[in-house]
Design an enzyme around this catalytic site. Sequence first.
Site, short mmCIF file in Angstrom:
data_model
loop_
_atom_site.label_atom_id
_atom_site.label_comp_id
_atom_site.label_asym_id
_atom_site.label_seq_id
_atom_site.Cartn_x
_atom_site.Cartn_y
_atom_site.Cartn_z
CE LYS A 127 -1.79 1.63 4.04
NZ LYS A 127 -1.50 3.06 4.29
CG ASN A 128 2.24 2.78 3.52
OD1 ASN A 128 1.08 3.08 3.19
ND2 ASN A 128 2.60 2.63 4.77
CB CYS B 84 -5.22 10.81 11.28
SG CYS B 84 -3.66 10.07 11.73
NE ARG C 279 0.20 10.59 10.07
CZ ARG C 279 -0.22 9.50 9.41
NH1 ARG C 279 -1.36 8.97 9.73
NH2 ARG C 279 0.51 9.00 8.45
CG ASP D 191 3.18 1.73 9.59
OD1 ASP D 191 3.32 1.95 8.38
OD2 ASP D 191 2.85 2.60 10.41
NE ARG E 75 -7.36 4.50 5.33
CZ ARG E 75 -6.66 5.49 5.86
NH1 ARG E 75 -6.93 5.92 7.07
NH2 ARG E 75 -5.69 6.06 5.18
C1 EPZ Z 1 4.13 7.23 6.35
O1 EPZ Z 1 3.32 8.26 6.88
C2 EPZ Z 1 3.23 6.01 6.24
N1 EPZ Z 1 2.14 6.29 5.31
C3 EPZ Z 1 2.69 5.64 7.61
O2 EPZ Z 1 1.93 4.45 7.47
C4 EPZ Z 1 3.87 5.37 8.55
O3 EPZ Z 1 3.38 5.09 9.83
C5 EPZ Z 1 4.79 6.59 8.59
O4 EPZ Z 1 5.21 6.93 7.24
C6 EPZ Z 1 6.05 6.36 9.42
O5 EPZ Z 1 6.75 5.26 8.91
C7 EPZ Z 1 2.39 6.23 3.98
O6 EPZ Z 1 3.50 5.96 3.54
C8 EPZ Z 1 1.22 6.50 3.07
P1 EPZ Z 1 6.06 10.69 8.33
P2 EPZ Z 1 3.87 9.78 6.86
O7 EPZ Z 1 5.93 11.92 7.51
O8 EPZ Z 1 4.74 10.00 5.70
C9 EPZ Z 1 6.31 14.09 11.69
C10 EPZ Z 1 0.09 3.06 7.72
O9 EPZ Z 1 -0.31 2.47 8.72
N2 EPZ Z 1 6.26 15.02 10.55
O10 EPZ Z 1 7.22 9.78 8.10
O11 EPZ Z 1 2.69 10.67 7.04
C11 EPZ Z 1 5.01 13.27 11.82
O12 EPZ Z 1 4.08 13.99 12.60
C12 EPZ Z 1 0.53 4.50 7.79
O13 EPZ Z 1 0.20 2.52 6.58
C13 EPZ Z 1 6.33 16.39 10.79
O14 EPZ Z 1 6.40 16.83 11.93
O15 EPZ Z 1 4.74 9.81 8.18
C14 EPZ Z 1 5.49 12.02 12.50
O16 EPZ Z 1 5.57 12.25 13.89
C15 EPZ Z 1 0.22 5.10 9.14
N3 EPZ Z 1 6.29 17.25 9.73
C16 EPZ Z 1 6.89 11.81 11.94
O17 EPZ Z 1 7.31 13.09 11.42
C17 EPZ Z 1 6.22 16.81 8.43
O18 EPZ Z 1 6.21 17.64 7.49
C18 EPZ Z 1 6.98 10.79 10.81
O19 EPZ Z 1 5.97 11.13 9.88
C19 EPZ Z 1 6.16 15.41 8.20
C20 EPZ Z 1 6.20 14.54 9.27
#
Ligand code: EPZ
Length: 421
Positions: A22-23, A116, A121, A306, A398
Amino acid sequence: MDKIRVQGGKPLSGVVQVSGSKNAALPILCSSLLVHGESTFRNVPDLRDIGTTAKLLRHMGLIVTVAPPIVTIESSNVSSHEAPYDLVRQMRASVLVLGPLLARLGRARVSLPGGCAIGARPVDQHLKGLEAMGAVIDLDHGYINAHVPGGRLKGADIHFDMVTVTGTENLMCAAALAKGRTTLRNAAREPEVEELGRVLNKMGASVEGAGTDTIVIEGRADLHAVDHAIIADRIEAGTYMVAAAATGGNVLVEGVTLEHLTAVARKMRQAGVIVEREGRGVRVVGKPPFTPTDITTAPHPDFPTDMQAQFMVLMCAADGQSTVTEMIFENRFMHVSELNRMGAHIEVDGRTAKVHGPAKLEGASVMATDLRASASLVIAGLMAEGITEVLRVYHIDRGYEHIERKLAGLGATIERVPDHD
Ligand code: EPZ
């Protein structure tokens, strides 16, 4: 809304086939905005999030055909630069159209994804990087309004303040059509990022270092359509590996690349689970009680957030205390209260949960909240004595393709029933 009903207490056995990631699929489908022509993507999982992405891309004028496991996208014509709230709120990964839209059209209006269940996020890193590439961005009425004076993004040297998976992916896509070189430092190293790099290069881009913490992209004037088969879903695979172990089962999880799950395999082995390469997959044999094992989530290649909820359930069958520390998201312990209702003994203190085992889990009606927490509740139901009903199964749909069919194929007594609540 459907619910899943499972009768626990049966060890899983047999072979389960892992679906496409998915990701990896989500950023790759969005990257089709960068090209003219018809692309074909194979091994795409049959999931709600794929359907949502197809709706979003159709809204922008692309012709998207979803015939799982194949998705074709004709992207010669992009008629809208907008990702509306009612689509983005269904799936925050919709923000992945922002980089490609700015690269293709020089403008984008994308609803802010908002928070969410698992945390706020924010997307500040996405926006900071795009501004460094020449985009002018303002936020109004819950939307990201962005445009590129002069029409074309320019390469930049960007250092992420923290590792962000979709932030890295958004900027890789933006840089692929920018003028000049872009360097992304402190980039996410997830296999899904590496896979996007592969697809962009197939499109004619020049991406070096995807999968490492430094990615260098030389922008191109245009890119072409591709035919690509997407990698297996390592989190789906890890979920079935844990389910096999937690039920004291013996399962071949087929189609997974163990190199994408080294931290999970290491921790499962530390807990006393047999995890061995076999044929095109991984053999998993579990004999509870397990050895108490501590995990701390971190960016790849460390333990993936995850898989945190799933591993926590496994530790309910360990003989002693384990700690689970969640360092990526600020609110990813919602499964704890539901597990405790099933007889687990888990105490949360800030970012750390203490899991006291072994716990004799009993079937109960439980509520799914986020995607991976829901999967952990199904695993708990497989372990528990009696019947468990997991409500709001749309969370699971999802990210897990036909979960009840795959588990039934491993001998579980499990069914999906309509829920009239
Ligand atoms: C991706 O989300 C995945 N989703 C998530 O999987 C996964 O949990 C996550 O990466 C971490 O591995 C997809 O790939 C579609 P991040 P993403 O940006 O990219 C902070 C699932 O279950 N952050 O790596 O949204 C954020 O708040 C989903 O399949 C900022 O502060 O995660 C978090 O604490 C859930 N500012 C951390 O960084 C930003 O601009 C990591 O977030 C971006 C992120």
